[in-house]
Design a protein around this motif. Structure first.
Motif, PDB file in Angstrom:
ATOM      1  N   GLU A 131       1.166   7.211  -6.491  1.00 38.75           N
ATOM      2  CA  GLU A 131       0.027   8.109  -6.712  1.00 38.75           C
ATOM      3  C   GLU A 131       0.391   9.552  -6.370  1.00 38.75           C
ATOM      4  O   GLU A 131       0.120  10.473  -7.145  1.00 38.75           O
ATOM      5  N   LEU A 132       1.016   9.760  -5.235  1.00 41.47           N
ATOM      6  CA  LEU A 132       1.364  11.111  -4.790  1.00 41.47           C
ATOM      7  C   LEU A 132       2.438  11.741  -5.665  1.00 41.47           C
ATOM      8  O   LEU A 132       2.353  12.924  -6.022  1.00 41.47           O
ATOM      9  N   ILE A 133       3.441  10.955  -6.026  1.00 36.74           N
ATOM     10  CA  ILE A 133       4.509  11.480  -6.886  1.00 36.74           C
ATOM     11  C   ILE A 133       3.954  11.891  -8.243  1.00 36.74           C
ATOM     12  O   ILE A 133       4.299  12.946  -8.779  1.00 36.74           O
ATOM     13  N   LEU A 134       3.069  11.060  -8.807  1.00 31.76           N
ATOM     14  CA  LEU A 134       2.475  11.389 -10.115  1.00 31.76           C
ATOM     15  C   LEU A 134       1.489  12.550 -10.030  1.00 31.76           C
ATOM     16  O   LEU A 134       1.069  13.073 -11.059  1.00 31.76           O
ATOM     17  N   ASP A 135       1.154  12.956  -8.808  1.00 35.25           N
ATOM     18  CA  ASP A 135       0.319  14.137  -8.597  1.00 35.25           C
ATOM     19  C   ASP A 135       1.177  15.364  -8.273  1.00 35.25           C
ATOM     20  O   ASP A 135       0.671  16.386  -7.829  1.00 35.25           O
ATOM     21  N   GLY A 136       2.492  15.239  -8.448  1.00 38.04           N
ATOM     22  CA  GLY A 136       3.385  16.374  -8.260  1.00 38.04           C
ATOM     23  C   GLY A 136       3.773  16.646  -6.810  1.00 38.04           C
ATOM     24  O   GLY A 136       4.275  17.717  -6.495  1.00 38.04           O
ATOM     25  N   LYS A 137       3.584  15.678  -5.942  1.00 40.26           N
ATOM     26  CA  LYS A 137       3.943  15.856  -4.545  1.00 40.26           C
ATOM     27  C   LYS A 137       5.227  15.087  -4.242  1.00 40.26           C
ATOM     28  O   LYS A 137       5.542  14.107  -4.889  1.00 40.26           O
ATOM     29  N   ASN A 138       5.973  15.548  -3.240  1.00 45.82           N
ATOM     30  CA  ASN A 138       7.122  14.802  -2.729  1.00 45.82           C
ATOM     31  C   ASN A 138       6.637  13.899  -1.612  1.00 45.82           C
ATOM     32  O   ASN A 138       5.694  14.239  -0.896  1.00 45.82           O
ATOM     33  N   VAL A 139       7.295  12.761  -1.448  1.00 43.27           N
ATOM     34  CA  VAL A 139       6.982  11.859  -0.341  1.00 43.27           C
ATOM     35  C   VAL A 139       8.275  11.654   0.443  1.00 43.27           C
ATOM     36  O   VAL A 139       9.263  11.139  -0.098  1.00 43.27           O
ATOM     37  N   LYS A 140       8.253  12.082   1.710  1.00 46.83           N
ATOM     38  CA  LYS A 140       9.427  11.937   2.563  1.00 46.83           C
ATOM     39  C   LYS A 140       9.230  10.765   3.508  1.00 46.83           C
ATOM     40  O   LYS A 140       8.264  10.716   4.268  1.00 46.83           O
ATOM     41  N   PHE A 167      11.215  11.115  -2.044  1.00 45.33           N
ATOM     42  CA  PHE A 167      10.934  10.676  -3.407  1.00 45.33           C
ATOM     43  C   PHE A 167      10.170  11.770  -4.127  1.00 45.33           C
ATOM     44  O   PHE A 167       9.245  12.362  -3.567  1.00 45.33           O
ATOM     45  N   SER A 168      10.549  12.039  -5.369  1.00 45.91           N
ATOM     46  CA  SER A 168       9.892  13.082  -6.147  1.00 45.91           C
ATOM     47  C   SER A 168      10.069  12.780  -7.628  1.00 45.91           C
ATOM     48  O   SER A 168      10.798  11.871  -8.014  1.00 45.91           O
ATOM     49  N   VAL A 169       9.405  13.567  -8.442  1.00 49.85           N
ATOM     50  CA  VAL A 169       9.541  13.432  -9.887  1.00 49.85           C
ATOM     51  C   VAL A 169      10.528  14.498 -10.375  1.00 49.85           C
ATOM     52  O   VAL A 169      10.595  15.598  -9.832  1.00 49.85           O
ATOM     53  N   GLY A 170      11.321  14.122 -11.359  1.00 56.61           N
ATOM     54  CA  GLY A 170      12.235  15.052 -11.996  1.00 56.61           C
ATOM     55  C   GLY A 170      11.910  15.126 -13.471  1.00 56.61           C
ATOM     56  O   GLY A 170      11.286  14.231 -14.031  1.00 56.61           O
ATOM     57  N   ILE A 171      12.321  16.209 -14.092  1.00 60.09           N
ATOM     58  CA  ILE A 171      12.099  16.399 -15.530  1.00 60.09           C
ATOM     59  C   ILE A 171      13.436  16.244 -16.249  1.00 60.09           C
ATOM     60  O   ILE A 171      14.434  16.852 -15.858  1.00 60.09           O
ATOM     61  N   VAL A 172      13.452  15.419 -17.294  1.00 61.72           N
ATOM     62  CA  VAL A 172      14.649  15.220 -18.109  1.00 61.72           C
ATOM     63  C   VAL A 172      14.512  16.125 -19.333  1.00 61.72           C
ATOM     64  O   VAL A 172      13.569  15.985 -20.114  1.00 61.72           O
ATOM     65  N   SER A 173      15.437  17.048 -19.474  1.00 56.67           N
ATOM     66  CA  SER A 173      15.375  18.010 -20.585  1.00 56.67           C
ATOM     67  C   SER A 173      16.098  17.487 -21.817  1.00 56.67           C
ATOM     68  O   SER A 173      17.085  16.745 -21.707  1.00 56.67           O
ATOM     69  N   LYS A 174      15.585  17.874 -23.003  1.00 55.81           N
ATOM     70  CA  LYS A 174      16.280  17.593 -24.257  1.00 55.81           C
ATOM     71  C   LYS A 174      17.307  18.686 -24.497  1.00 55.81           C
ATOM     72  O   LYS A 174      18.468  18.429 -24.745  1.00 55.81           O
ATOM     73  N   LYS A 175      16.817  19.918 -24.451  1.00 56.94           N
ATOM     74  CA  LYS A 175      17.667  21.093 -24.686  1.00 56.94           C
ATOM     75  C   LYS A 175      16.932  22.306 -24.151  1.00 56.94           C
ATOM     76  O   LYS A 175      15.725  22.276 -23.918  1.00 56.94           O
ATOM     77  N   GLY A 176      17.653  23.371 -23.950  1.00 60.64           N
ATOM     78  CA  GLY A 176      17.056  24.607 -23.468  1.00 60.64           C
ATOM     79  C   GLY A 176      16.441  25.412 -24.600  1.00 60.64           C
ATOM     80  O   GLY A 176      16.866  25.304 -25.752  1.00 60.64           O
ATOM     81  N   ASP A 197       0.828  -1.208   0.000  1.00 61.04           N
ATOM     82  CA  ASP A 197       0.000   0.000   0.000  1.00 61.04           C
ATOM     83  C   ASP A 197       0.862   1.258   0.000  1.00 61.04           C
ATOM     84  O   ASP A 197       0.538   2.253  -0.654  1.00 61.04           O
ATOM     85  N   MET A 198       1.973   1.237   0.745  1.00 59.49           N
ATOM     86  CA  MET A 198       2.879   2.388   0.782  1.00 59.49           C
ATOM     87  C   MET A 198       3.438   2.681  -0.609  1.00 59.49           C
ATOM     88  O   MET A 198       3.465   3.827  -1.049  1.00 59.49           O
TER      89      MET A 198
END
Length: 160
Positions: free
Chosen positions: A64-73, A80-89, A57-58
């Protein structure tokens, strides 16, 4: 005890080519069921089945929380959090688009509390793994050249 093997960077275009580094040896991976069994052996009144249910369940709620843009400590473990991988600026905000500038998303985990990198460095002990051959001499590891997985360290930066 963290066991390690020596390996040499062999990538043709790598600035680190020819240099030797240490790589941790991971002997096994515990899944949720095995972790629950391990935890149940630590003088707890809860069965491995109950612990497995809570851990399952954890994991589900953390996703669920990470995919909703929240951090889970998880105290003394990681944030745990989501990061964005950039192609280029983009040259300007007006020129920015997801299609042109974002490659995708990634899971991030940052050590926190008692499991900080500083604490791991204080408490962790390292020992070279079993004997293996490195460049014709006798040393420790499992593959000629010291590689683990045969990639010569191309997929990771040994400097961090």
């Amino acid at each position: 005890m963290i066991r390690y093997k020596k390996y040499q960077v062999t990538g043709e275009n790598s600035l680190l080519k020819g240099l030797w580094y240490a790589r941790p040896v991971i002997e096994e991976t515990f899944d949720i069921e095995r972790l629950a069994k391990h935890m149940s052996n630590h003088n707890t009144p809860y069965s491995s089945g109950v612990i497995k249910g809570v851990l399952t369940d954890m994991v589900s709620c953390t996703k669920e929380l990470i995919l909703d843009g929240k951090n889970v400590k998880m105290d003394d473990l990681a944030i745990f959090s989501v990061g964005i991988v950039s192609k280029k600026g983009a040259k300007s905000a007006a020129d920015f688009s997801l299609a042109n500038n974002v490659k995708g998303l990634k899971l991030r985990a940052r050590a926190t509390g008692e499991l900080s990198n500083a604490q791991i460095n204080l408490e962790g002990q390292m020992k070279e793994a079993s004997m293996y051959t490195v460049g014709g001499g006798s040393s420790s590891g499992d593959t000629p050249g010291g590689g683990s997985g045969g990639d010569g360290g191309l997929d990771e930066n040994p400097l961090g």
